[in-house]
Design a protein around this motif. Sequence first.
Motif, PDB file in Angstrom:
ATOM      1  N   ASP A 112       0.858  -1.194   0.000  1.00  0.00           N
ATOM      2  CA  ASP A 112       0.000   0.000   0.000  1.00  0.00           C
ATOM      3  C   ASP A 112       0.894   1.244   0.000  1.00  0.00           C
ATOM      4  O   ASP A 112       1.270   1.740   1.057  1.00  0.00           O
ATOM      5  N   SER A 113       1.234   1.711  -1.189  1.00  0.00           N
ATOM      6  CA  SER A 113       2.194   2.823  -1.305  1.00  0.00           C
ATOM      7  C   SER A 113       1.677   4.094  -0.640  1.00  0.00           C
ATOM      8  O   SER A 113       2.445   4.836  -0.006  1.00  0.00           O
ATOM      9  N   GLU A 114       0.377   4.358  -0.747  1.00  0.00           N
ATOM     10  CA  GLU A 114      -0.179   5.593  -0.183  1.00  0.00           C
ATOM     11  C   GLU A 114      -0.011   5.641   1.332  1.00  0.00           C
ATOM     12  O   GLU A 114       0.425   6.661   1.892  1.00  0.00           O
ATOM     13  N   LYS A 115      -0.338   4.546   2.001  1.00  0.00           N
ATOM     14  CA  LYS A 115      -0.217   4.502   3.462  1.00  0.00           C
ATOM     15  C   LYS A 115       1.244   4.598   3.898  1.00  0.00           C
ATOM     16  O   LYS A 115       1.580   5.299   4.861  1.00  0.00           O
ATOM     17  N   ILE A 116       2.120   3.885   3.193  1.00  0.00           N
ATOM     18  CA  ILE A 116       3.539   3.872   3.568  1.00  0.00           C
ATOM     19  C   ILE A 116       4.166   5.245   3.366  1.00  0.00           C
ATOM     20  O   ILE A 116       4.915   5.734   4.223  1.00  0.00           O
ATOM     21  N   LEU A 172      10.828  11.450   3.439  1.00  0.00           N
ATOM     22  CA  LEU A 172      10.062  11.640   2.214  1.00  0.00           C
ATOM     23  C   LEU A 172      10.503  10.646   1.148  1.00  0.00           C
ATOM     24  O   LEU A 172      11.668  10.604   0.781  1.00  0.00           O
ATOM     25  N   VAL A 173       9.561   9.858   0.667  1.00  0.00           N
ATOM     26  CA  VAL A 173       9.817   8.942  -0.448  1.00  0.00           C
ATOM     27  C   VAL A 173       8.776   9.233  -1.521  1.00  0.00           C
ATOM     28  O   VAL A 173       7.709   9.802  -1.241  1.00  0.00           O
ATOM     29  N   ARG A 174       9.066   8.853  -2.757  1.00  0.00           N
ATOM     30  CA  ARG A 174       8.168   9.145  -3.873  1.00  0.00           C
ATOM     31  C   ARG A 174       7.290   7.947  -4.210  1.00  0.00           C
ATOM     32  O   ARG A 174       7.788   6.833  -4.372  1.00  0.00           O
ATOM     33  N   GLU A 183       2.042   0.215 -10.102  1.00  0.00           N
ATOM     34  CA  GLU A 183       1.136   0.454  -9.002  1.00  0.00           C
ATOM     35  C   GLU A 183       1.772  -0.033  -7.698  1.00  0.00           C
ATOM     36  O   GLU A 183       2.426  -1.064  -7.653  1.00  0.00           O
ATOM     37  N   ASN A 184       1.569   0.749  -6.637  1.00  0.00           N
ATOM     38  CA  ASN A 184       2.112   0.419  -5.310  1.00  0.00           C
ATOM     39  C   ASN A 184       3.631   0.241  -5.346  1.00  0.00           C
ATOM     40  O   ASN A 184       4.180  -0.750  -4.848  1.00  0.00           O
ATOM     41  N   LEU A 240       7.334  -3.303   6.317  1.00  0.00           N
ATOM     42  CA  LEU A 240       6.959  -4.602   6.893  1.00  0.00           C
ATOM     43  C   LEU A 240       5.664  -4.526   7.719  1.00  0.00           C
ATOM     44  O   LEU A 240       5.047  -5.561   7.968  1.00  0.00           O
ATOM     45  N   LYS A 241       5.255  -3.322   8.086  1.00  0.00           N
ATOM     46  CA  LYS A 241       4.004  -3.163   8.831  1.00  0.00           C
ATOM     47  C   LYS A 241       2.792  -3.417   7.933  1.00  0.00           C
ATOM     48  O   LYS A 241       1.680  -3.659   8.421  1.00  0.00           O
ATOM     49  N   TYR A 242       3.029  -3.381   6.614  1.00  0.00           N
ATOM     50  CA  TYR A 242       1.926  -3.567   5.662  1.00  0.00           C
ATOM     51  C   TYR A 242       2.269  -4.729   4.721  1.00  0.00           C
ATOM     52  O   TYR A 242       2.600  -4.536   3.559  1.00  0.00           O
TER      53      TYR A 242
END
Length: 285
Positions: A236-240, A250-252, A261-262, A282-284
């Motif tokens: 889940d890229s948005e949450k991470i 900050l990551v892109r 995607e993700n 690792l939390k997701y």
Amino acid sequence: LLKKLALYCEVEKENIQTFNGSDFALHYIFACFLNRDTKVLIYNPNYTQVDTYVRLYSDNINYSEINNPFEEHSYNFHEIENHDVVYISNPNNPTGHCLDPLTIKELLAQHPDKLFIIDEAYFEFSGKSCAKFVKEYKNLIVTRTFSKGFSLASIRLGYICCCEELISVINKIRNTKEVNSFAQVLGEVALDNIEETNKRIEKVKQNKKKLELLLQKNNIQYIKSEANFVLIKVSDSEKIVRELANQKILVRDRSIFSGFENTIRVTIGDWHLMETVIKTILKYP
């Protein structure tokens, strides 16, 4: 500065020109060599700022998707035949994959009537360059910057390597005052103390290797990078991205590209920051 850059790039001083950052260099290049009908080819994913500059001068921008980026990472070079100008970031931004310069040399020879713009913003990390080919090929422009490997983004200093004829054309519209004296002096100092830059780059490479080992250990998919960042497939890229931002990291999110995607692009920093990135991923699961 021009003399030192020429020595650094293994070309003649006449093959070098400086700009207010490599973005300005790209802007000038497109202003000089594009018109509304010029067919421009960009391999995706890529540095998105380029799109803005191209669209100012051409209505004919086309994209070729890089195939199997997490495996073979192959380009469809047959599409070059139908275009006038080709832009390639090498290493690629955001994947970090680097084409062999000899592959690009073959393309230059096969398509002498096409203009190739090779963006080597991350050259210092890959060590692979097409700059020396400008002596032989008049259809090549290499762009570079002091923003990445030299860690001098704020001085806005970039440069190009190409034949004298192309530089002569660009100089007709280039603002000769745009590179300030402080940037020029700092550029010289950086080149005179290249060993300090090399030490930082080596540290980045060490931390990148450690990060890759952790990604492998946890079966997290990523693309082997020759830049100072790694593109990672996450759940889940948005949450991470949001959680890391809350921790001031900050990551892109590169989900904007088809087939990516993700995915997140993580610039390699101090190791305690990289540990935080891994723990958050690792939390997701």
